[in-house]
Design a protein around this motif. Structure first.
Motif, PDB file in Angstrom:
ATOM      1  N   ARG A 165       0.829  -1.204   0.000  1.00  0.00           N
ATOM      2  CA  ARG A 165       0.000   0.000   0.000  1.00  0.00           C
ATOM      3  C   ARG A 165       0.864   1.255   0.000  1.00  0.00           C
ATOM      4  O   ARG A 165       1.844   1.362   0.740  1.00  0.00           O
ATOM      5  CB  ARG A 165      -0.929  -0.002   1.218  1.00  0.00           C
ATOM      6  CG  ARG A 165      -2.028   1.057   1.180  1.00  0.00           C
ATOM      7  CD  ARG A 165      -3.109   0.721   2.171  1.00  0.00           C
ATOM      8  NE  ARG A 165      -4.212   1.694   2.103  1.00  0.00           N
ATOM      9  CZ  ARG A 165      -4.426   2.633   3.001  1.00  0.00           C
ATOM     10  NH1 ARG A 165      -3.640   2.723   4.074  1.00  0.00           N
ATOM     11  NH2 ARG A 165      -5.443   3.466   2.877  1.00  0.00           N
ATOM     12  N   ASP A 166       0.482   2.222  -0.842  1.00  0.00           N
ATOM     13  CA  ASP A 166       1.173   3.500  -0.931  1.00  0.00           C
ATOM     14  C   ASP A 166       0.138   4.548  -1.321  1.00  0.00           C
ATOM     15  O   ASP A 166      -0.377   4.533  -2.436  1.00  0.00           O
ATOM     16  CB  ASP A 166       2.293   3.430  -1.969  1.00  0.00           C
ATOM     17  CG  ASP A 166       3.034   4.746  -2.151  1.00  0.00           C
ATOM     18  OD1 ASP A 166       2.748   5.703  -1.385  1.00  0.00           O
ATOM     19  OD2 ASP A 166       3.894   4.830  -3.044  1.00  0.00           O
ATOM     20  N   THR A 167      -0.156   5.468  -0.422  1.00  0.00           N
ATOM     21  CA  THR A 167      -1.239   6.432  -0.646  1.00  0.00           C
ATOM     22  C   THR A 167      -0.734   7.799  -1.114  1.00  0.00           C
ATOM     23  O   THR A 167      -1.468   8.788  -1.039  1.00  0.00           O
ATOM     24  CB  THR A 167      -2.064   6.606   0.638  1.00  0.00           C
ATOM     25  OG1 THR A 167      -1.202   7.088   1.689  1.00  0.00           O
ATOM     26  CG2 THR A 167      -2.696   5.302   1.060  1.00  0.00           C
ATOM     27  N   THR A 168       0.496   7.858  -1.603  1.00  0.00           N
ATOM     28  CA  THR A 168       1.028   9.164  -2.021  1.00  0.00           C
ATOM     29  C   THR A 168       0.342   9.706  -3.266  1.00  0.00           C
ATOM     30  O   THR A 168       0.388  10.907  -3.529  1.00  0.00           O
ATOM     31  CB  THR A 168       2.549   9.068  -2.273  1.00  0.00           C
ATOM     32  OG1 THR A 168       2.813   8.022  -3.215  1.00  0.00           O
ATOM     33  CG2 THR A 168       3.296   8.796  -0.980  1.00  0.00           C
ATOM     34  N   SER A 169      -0.265   8.826  -4.078  1.00  0.00           N
ATOM     35  CA  SER A 169      -1.051   9.304  -5.215  1.00  0.00           C
ATOM     36  C   SER A 169      -2.244   8.381  -5.396  1.00  0.00           C
ATOM     37  O   SER A 169      -2.168   7.190  -5.059  1.00  0.00           O
ATOM     38  CB  SER A 169      -0.205   9.342  -6.503  1.00  0.00           C
ATOM     39  OG  SER A 169       0.150   8.032  -6.904  1.00  0.00           O
TER      40      SER A 169
ATOM     41  N   ASP B  65      -2.757   2.964  -3.910  1.00  0.00           N
ATOM     42  CA  ASP B  65      -3.745   3.466  -2.955  1.00  0.00           C
ATOM     43  C   ASP B  65      -4.969   2.552  -2.970  1.00  0.00           C
ATOM     44  O   ASP B  65      -5.876   2.710  -3.794  1.00  0.00           O
ATOM     45  CB  ASP B  65      -4.117   4.896  -3.332  1.00  0.00           C
ATOM     46  CG  ASP B  65      -4.994   5.574  -2.285  1.00  0.00           C
ATOM     47  OD1 ASP B  65      -5.274   4.939  -1.256  1.00  0.00           O
ATOM     48  OD2 ASP B  65      -5.388   6.722  -2.510  1.00  0.00           O
TER      49      ASP B  65
ATOM     50  N   TYR C 173      16.326   3.465  -4.859  1.00  0.00           N
ATOM     51  CA  TYR C 173      15.117   4.189  -4.471  1.00  0.00           C
ATOM     52  C   TYR C 173      14.476   4.899  -5.654  1.00  0.00           C
ATOM     53  O   TYR C 173      13.248   5.084  -5.681  1.00  0.00           O
ATOM     54  CB  TYR C 173      15.423   5.154  -3.328  1.00  0.00           C
ATOM     55  CG  TYR C 173      15.610   4.416  -2.026  1.00  0.00           C
ATOM     56  CD1 TYR C 173      14.543   3.730  -1.448  1.00  0.00           C
ATOM     57  CD2 TYR C 173      16.840   4.356  -1.403  1.00  0.00           C
ATOM     58  CE1 TYR C 173      14.700   3.023  -0.269  1.00  0.00           C
ATOM     59  CE2 TYR C 173      17.014   3.644  -0.214  1.00  0.00           C
ATOM     60  CZ  TYR C 173      15.934   2.977   0.348  1.00  0.00           C
ATOM     61  OH  TYR C 173      16.095   2.265   1.504  1.00  0.00           O
TER      62      TYR C 173
ATOM     63  N   THR D   2      10.457   4.046  -6.490  1.00  0.00           N
ATOM     64  CA  THR D   2       9.440   5.103  -6.544  1.00  0.00           C
ATOM     65  C   THR D   2       9.061   5.497  -7.960  1.00  0.00           C
ATOM     66  O   THR D   2       8.183   6.340  -8.148  1.00  0.00           O
ATOM     67  CB  THR D   2       9.945   6.351  -5.790  1.00  0.00           C
ATOM     68  OG1 THR D   2      11.169   6.809  -6.392  1.00  0.00           O
ATOM     69  CG2 THR D   2      10.207   6.037  -4.327  1.00  0.00           C
TER      70      THR D   2
ATOM     71  N   TYR E 198       5.016   5.583 -10.967  1.00  0.00           N
ATOM     72  CA  TYR E 198       3.823   5.453 -10.132  1.00  0.00           C
ATOM     73  C   TYR E 198       3.789   4.136  -9.352  1.00  0.00           C
ATOM     74  O   TYR E 198       2.726   3.588  -9.078  1.00  0.00           O
ATOM     75  CB  TYR E 198       2.560   5.587 -10.977  1.00  0.00           C
ATOM     76  CG  TYR E 198       2.410   6.929 -11.629  1.00  0.00           C
ATOM     77  CD1 TYR E 198       1.884   8.007 -10.925  1.00  0.00           C
ATOM     78  CD2 TYR E 198       2.825   7.127 -12.943  1.00  0.00           C
ATOM     79  CE1 TYR E 198       1.763   9.257 -11.524  1.00  0.00           C
ATOM     80  CE2 TYR E 198       2.717   8.375 -13.547  1.00  0.00           C
ATOM     81  CZ  TYR E 198       2.184   9.435 -12.836  1.00  0.00           C
ATOM     82  OH  TYR E 198       2.072  10.662 -13.432  1.00  0.00           O
ATOM     83  N   GLY E 199       4.974   3.618  -9.019  1.00  0.00           N
ATOM     84  CA  GLY E 199       5.028   2.401  -8.221  1.00  0.00           C
ATOM     85  C   GLY E 199       5.301   1.141  -9.009  1.00  0.00           C
ATOM     86  O   GLY E 199       5.410   0.057  -8.419  1.00  0.00           O
TER      87      GLY E 199
ATOM     88  N   ARG F 252       8.457  -0.698  -7.894  1.00  0.00           N
ATOM     89  CA  ARG F 252       8.252  -1.476  -6.673  1.00  0.00           C
ATOM     90  C   ARG F 252       7.540  -2.792  -6.984  1.00  0.00           C
ATOM     91  O   ARG F 252       7.923  -3.863  -6.487  1.00  0.00           O
ATOM     92  CB  ARG F 252       7.434  -0.662  -5.673  1.00  0.00           C
ATOM     93  CG  ARG F 252       7.175  -1.381  -4.377  1.00  0.00           C
ATOM     94  CD  ARG F 252       6.239  -0.600  -3.444  1.00  0.00           C
ATOM     95  NE  ARG F 252       6.781   0.703  -3.075  1.00  0.00           N
ATOM     96  CZ  ARG F 252       6.284   1.457  -2.098  1.00  0.00           C
ATOM     97  NH1 ARG F 252       5.241   1.013  -1.395  1.00  0.00           N
ATOM     98  NH2 ARG F 252       6.805   2.629  -1.830  1.00  0.00           N
TER      99      ARG F 252
END
Length: 445
Positions: free
Chosen positions: A35-39, A211, A375, A379, A382-383, A386
């Motif tokens: 989970r990654d809520t940055t966008s 997200d 890194y 990143t 858009y992910g 990862r």
């Protein structure tokens, strides 16, 4: 479902942790949620454990051909409708074939997660495998080979050429893009059997990054993928490479090239060993960036070339493969420069590392560079970077949480390990040299 959730590493010297929730469905599908809520976006990536290396003999390029077939329609989506479905919902998508996997991914607005999962499950369940689709895609791939390789100056150099010269095992050394005759020989039965064998849930990993609410995502995965049937997978072929004991040199004639080119390759240490991580740092020291030793020596000091390219795994990065690999460099240079002059500079830089070793300060600089690269990858897009590593580590190691251990592994590398790695893996007898002879009649290997 069989819950094999793995907690991320909590080593104190790592400041950034990728959330990893890993489990398997009863049919063998490996599922990774991060989970990654940055966008407000979500990445859905499906990786199948089949790539160039283990495609059928006498069917070179078949894994890549099949990648094209995956966009030709499925049970509920007609030809090319998968692409239109994603694009009309504001997303982007792609697929690719690599050494050890074939992948498909979509990046969509977060609220369209279910759309992507439904579509991916639909084509995993069954493709529209017809003679018309096969004939059409055989033509597309053959055209791609002609445009990108046969009719292109330096076509296939060195990413496609070098594995064929440096390796001995057919699985590592054949033409990954595909011989035109082999592409023509692929039959409808071949395609049907290939799909049945390799495009099964127990030969795949599904990564979801972005997200989303984890419980909702798990419910959707269960809804669309749990009912798919696993396949009986064949035994994996032996893809190992023998230790190279003698330097190999070859020349490729290229009537379309206007300058000579040179590539060098050294066989890599096995994945996940101390020497593997040492080679990652050696790559940073010798090859990566304008501060690298080879750039400084060949470009800045000698002026033999305007740039030097290279690294570990030209079709990805040093993490997303699962078998023998080469560390490679290449450059185009002026015709008045002897190839042996370039090799003399290469030998000199490697000999200095071998004889004098390297101090901890230099290792620390390499660590900064490789950490930045890692890194950037995690990143990026858009992910997707990862998702790529999570899926690969699930497929190859059954441990996507390994993504959080990489930085610590590099930090374990000492000057002694660097020196040991240089001595064994950057020796001249572990090297393959391939030069391009320009403005000469083109010849096959």
């Amino acid at each position: 479902m069989k819950n094999t959730t793995q907690a991320p590493s909590t080593k104190p010297d790592i400041t950034f942790q990728v959330p990893v929730d890993y489990y398997k469905l009863d049919n063998g599908l490996k599922v990774i949620l991060s989970r990654d809520t940055t966008s407000p976006t979500v990445v859905v990536a499906v990786y199948y454990n089949i790539g160039f290396r283990i495609e059928p003999k006498d069917r070179t390029g078949f894994a890549h051909l099949f990648e094209h077939m995956m966009f030709q329609g499925s049970q509920n989506l007609g030809k090319m409708e998968f692409i239109r479905l994603v694009q009309r919902n504001g997303g982007v998508l792609n697929g690719s074939t690599r050494f050890d996997f074939t992948n498909y991914f979509e990046i969509l607005p977060a609220h369209k997660l279910e759309t992507a999962l439904w579509a991916e499950a639909d084509r995993m369940k069954g493709l529209a495998i017809t003679q018309d689709n096969l004939t059409n895609q055989q033509g597309v791939v053959k055209s791609e080979v002609r445009v990108n390789v046969l009719n292109q100056p330096y076509g296939g150099f060195p990413w496609l050429d070098m594995p064929q010269y440096a390796n001995q095992n057919w699985f590592n050394a054949h033409n990954f893009y595909g011989d035109l005759a082999d592409l023509d020989a692929a039959t409808l039965e071949d395609v049907q059997q290939f799909f049945k064998t390799y495009y099964s849930p127990n030969n795949a990993a599904l990564a979801i990054v972005g997200d989303f609410k984890p419980e909702e995502a798990k419910a959707l995965v269960q809804k669309y993928f749990a009912g798919l049937k696993p396949a009986t997978l064949p035994a994996q072929p032996d893809i190992s490479e023998p230790r190279q004991e003698k330097e190999k040199r070859s020349v490729k004639k290229d009537s379309l090239a206007n300058k000579p080119a040179l590539a060098f390759a050294y066989h890599m240490p096995k994945r996940n060993t101390p020497e593997f991580y040492a080679m990652g740092l050696i790559d940073q020291i010798l090859m990566q960036g304008n501060d690298s030793k080879l750039y400084q020596a060949l470009v800045q000091k000698k002026g033999y070339t305007g740039s030097v390219s290279g690294g570990i795994n030209y079709l990805g990065n040093m993490f997303n493969y699962n078998g023998p690999m080469i560390w490679m460099g290449d450059l185009i240079y002026d015709s008045n420069v002897p190839a042996d002059s370039i090799l003399a500079v290469l030998d000199s830089e490697i000999a200095a590392l071998d004889k004098n070793g390297i101090d901890q300060a230099s290792i620390d600089r390499a660590l900064v560079k490789i950490r930045s690269s890692l890194y950037d990858n995690l990143t990026g897009t858009y992910g997707f970077g990862r998702a790529d590593l999570l899926a690969c580590f699930a497929l190859f190691d059954d441990n996507p949480a390994r993504i959080n251990e990489l930085e610590a592994e590099f930090k374990k590398v000492t000057p002694d390990v660097i020196k040991k790695t240089v001595s064994e893996y950057l020796r001249p007898t572990n090297r393959t040299i391939l030069t391009v002879d320009p403005l000469a009649p083109a010849e096959s290997k």
